[in-house]
Design a protein around this motif. Structure first.
Motif, mmCIF file in Angstrom:
data_model
loop_
_atom_site.group_PDB
_atom_site.id
_atom_site.type_symbol
_atom_site.label_atom_id
_atom_site.label_comp_id
_atom_site.label_asym_id
_atom_site.label_seq_id
_atom_site.Cartn_x
_atom_site.Cartn_y
_atom_site.Cartn_z
ATOM 1 N N ASN B 390 21.698 50.919 26.167
ATOM 2 C CA ASN B 390 22.425 49.637 26.844
ATOM 3 C C ASN B 390 21.594 49.097 27.681
ATOM 4 N N SER B 393 24.484 44.444 29.289
ATOM 5 C CA SER B 393 25.118 43.496 29.033
ATOM 6 C C SER B 393 26.286 44.139 28.370
ATOM 7 N N LYS B 409 31.750 46.566 32.919
ATOM 8 C CA LYS B 409 30.865 45.590 32.224
ATOM 9 C C LYS B 409 29.439 45.723 32.768
ATOM 10 N N GLU B 410 28.598 45.209 32.149
ATOM 11 C CA GLU B 410 27.299 45.232 32.654
ATOM 12 C C GLU B 410 26.602 46.684 32.577
#
Lengths: 150, 439
Positions: B390, B393, B409-410
């Motif tokens: 990861n 994003s 998220k993120e």
């Protein structure tokens, strides 16, 4: 027209033309330019799923294969009206090319060099490029909506 | 072949300086290597030797034999970086020594006590120089201490580790429920050929061996991964993503697929269940068949990705048994205290040894498709939330009843590759034969 095979809303067209001797390298650069940067002009036509050009046979011939929405006549007319410079830039390197501004001659040239498709499968025969882009857009918006209420 | 685990290990990474002497040494250590035969009475010490393709080349293995090994093994792990997702912070250019250059051989010394391990390693290292070998590096790995100081099988993120191993036909061990592959009415062990060369695999056929057969038969491939764990980043992400401490425990369990104790979400969806986790007849006995949507254990959870069992719908579910790995992991580096207020920048992580018969079909497939993609399970571009590549994003989706689903998220990377290599683990007879052919 037997050179065009259709499944659902999607059709396949394959054509082979002769490259003017000595023009292969310029043609290669043109093709890389037109298909780079996410397809630019090609993507703006909005009806082309996939298009592929292959220079083969020791740089003497050009293979063109495309999958598109709608009828072949609409496809080519659209292409000729909206991107004549692009068509000229490609097939202008090929023998016998009549130019994109005389549509009937262009049609006869492309279909005249087309070959029959013997096998054709599409995983989403009833989904057009517009349908797919719209569905992806909705999915993105729906995910955002779920994020907001979750 | 049988997996085993010791609390202490040294991973010695060696290079060859004299081909003939090294061949003799490898042949001579055959008698000291740990085999299934001496695992039945658990030994205090285990010793294993494996060679990279560069190593096989460096000891003078003939060209026809070298070129009979699979392409990915010949290339080595660094050359496969793009396929493995070892890019950015995980790229080979950033790997720790000696993986940034070359490694010819791996010698693993495992022991029940640090003293036994250290004595064996000292004897080994003093023996190398006269035998055409140079020690490039030694990685010190051991179980981490629990709250009472006793060593516990818990990795740096704080999770019980090492529960699942595939059951293998002919290993001589009783198959625990959940250890093999789901079969009509229960579980069955995997064919030995998934892990041992020269045996029938799950297709029923015996795949081609590296030549000569005396070298390839009963061998296997060991994938070594040195994985740095960003423990502080993981804790920080949980704090930012969760509403309170209980929620953080739930979010982390959803990402992992098991609670801290090791209790699987598939059997304990609502809260941790240490009694379940401690029972080896129950803690692995599930298939996900009753949880295809992932409302108990998310389809993208780490342990579900690494072993999807019967939980994949569609054609991808038909080949799960062709992508299994024997896994042995041990932590390196110190534990980050629970009350740490910031990242201390220390090196810590896990040394993973993954054993399989076909690196491309097993390890590389798992890394590329199950860990670093989501499409196989209808998860789009999502990656493994714990060990996927990861980059800040990515997403992780937690299905819920009632809807809507929750989405994290993120996601940053919680793990970075710091080294690794593909090794060939010769059978004992093959190892011995190296000495016979020494010139």
């Amino acid at each position: 027209m037997s050179v065009v095979l259709t499944t659902g809303k999607i059709s396949a067209l394959t054509a082979i033309t002769k490259i003017v001797p000595g023009h292969a390298e310029a043609l290669r650069k043109t093709l890389q330019g037109l298909t780079g940067a996410n397809g630019g002009k090609i993507s703006s036509l909005g009806t082309i799923h996939i298009v592929r050009w292959v220079i083969f046979d020791d740089d003497t011939r050009l293979f063109f294969a495309t999958n598109f929405d709608g009828s072949v006549e609409d496809y080519m007319r659209d292409f000729a009206e909206r991107a004549p410079d692009g068509i000229d830039a490609i097939w202008g390197h090929c023998e016998g090319y009549p130019g994109a501004r005389d549509y009937p001659k262009l049609r006869d040239y492309i279909l005249g060099s087309a070959i029959e498709t013997d096998g054709y499968y599409c995983a989403y025969p009833n989904s057009t490029v517009t349908d797919i882009n719209k569905a992806l857009d909705w999915k993105g918006k729906f995910d955002t909506f779920l994020d907001q209420i979750g | 072949m049988r997996p085993y685990r010791f609390p202490f290990a040294h991973y010695h990474l060696l290079n060859v300086s004299d081909a003939a002497k090294a061949r003799r040494w490898f042949g001579g250590v055959a008698g000291r290597c740990t085999t299934v035969a001496n695992l039945d009475a658990p030994p205090p010490l285990a010793f294993n030797v494996a060679l990279s393709w560069q190593g096989l080349s460096a000891i003078g293995t003939p060209e026809p034999s070298l070129s009979s090994f699979p392409q990915e093994f010949q290339q080595g792990m660094a050359a496969r970086a793009d396929r493995l997702g070892d890019v950015g912070d995980s790229a080979p250019a950033r790997w720790d020594a000696p993986f940034d250059k070359r490694v010819h051989a791996l010698v693993v010394v495992s022991a029940m006590t640090a003293a036994d391990r250290d004595a064996a390693s000292t004897a080994l290292l003093s023996d190398l120089r006269d035998n055409g070998l140079v020690a490039a590096s030694t990685i010190d790995a051991k179980l981490l201490p629990g709250p009472d100081g006793k060593l516990v099988p818990i990795e740096h993120f704080g999770y019980r580790d090492g529960i699942t191993q595939p059951a293998i036909e002919g290993s001589g061990e009783p198959a625990l429920p959940g250890a093999g592959i789901p079969d009509a009415g229960g579980w069955r062990a995997l064919k030995a050929g998934e892990f041992v060369l020269g045996q029938p695999d799950e297709t029923g056929a015996v795949p081609d061996l590296p030549t000569p057969a005396t070298l390839g038969a009963n061998g296997s491939f060991v994938v070594l991964r040195k994985l740095h764990q960003h423990v502080w980043a993981f804790r920080d992400f949980l704090r930012r993503s969760a509403t309170d401490e209980a929620d953080a425990a739930l979010v982390a369990a959803k990402m992992m697929g098991r609670w801290r104790s090791g209790a699987p979400l598939a059997l304990a969806a609502a809260q941790d269940d240490p009694a379940l986790a401690a029972d080896p007849t129950r803690n692995n006995d599930f298939t996900y068949l009753d949880d295809l949507r992932g409302t108990s254990c998310p389809v993208g959870a780490h342990v579900r990705r690494l072993n999807p069992r019967s939980g994949l719908t569609g054609p991808n579910g038909a080949s799960v048994h062709r992508h299994r790995l024997l896994r042995q992991g041990l932590p390196y580096g110190s534990h980050l205290p629970a009350d740490a207020a910031a990242d201390d920048g220390a090196e810590r992580g896990a040394i993973m040894l993954l054993v399989n018969a076909d690196i491309a079909r097993q390890f590389e497939f798992v890394q590329k498709v199950w860990i670093n993609d989501g499409d196989f399970a209808g998860l789009g571009n999502d990656k493994d939330p714990m060990i996927g590549g990861n980059d800040g994003s990515g997403f992780f989706t937690i299905p819920r009843v009632p809807p809507p689903r929750r989405r994290l998220k993120e996601l940053p990377a919680f793990v970075s590759t710091r080294g690794g290599e593909y090794f060939f683990l010769p059978g004992i007879a093959a190892l011995r034969s190296l000495a016979d052919t020494a010139s």
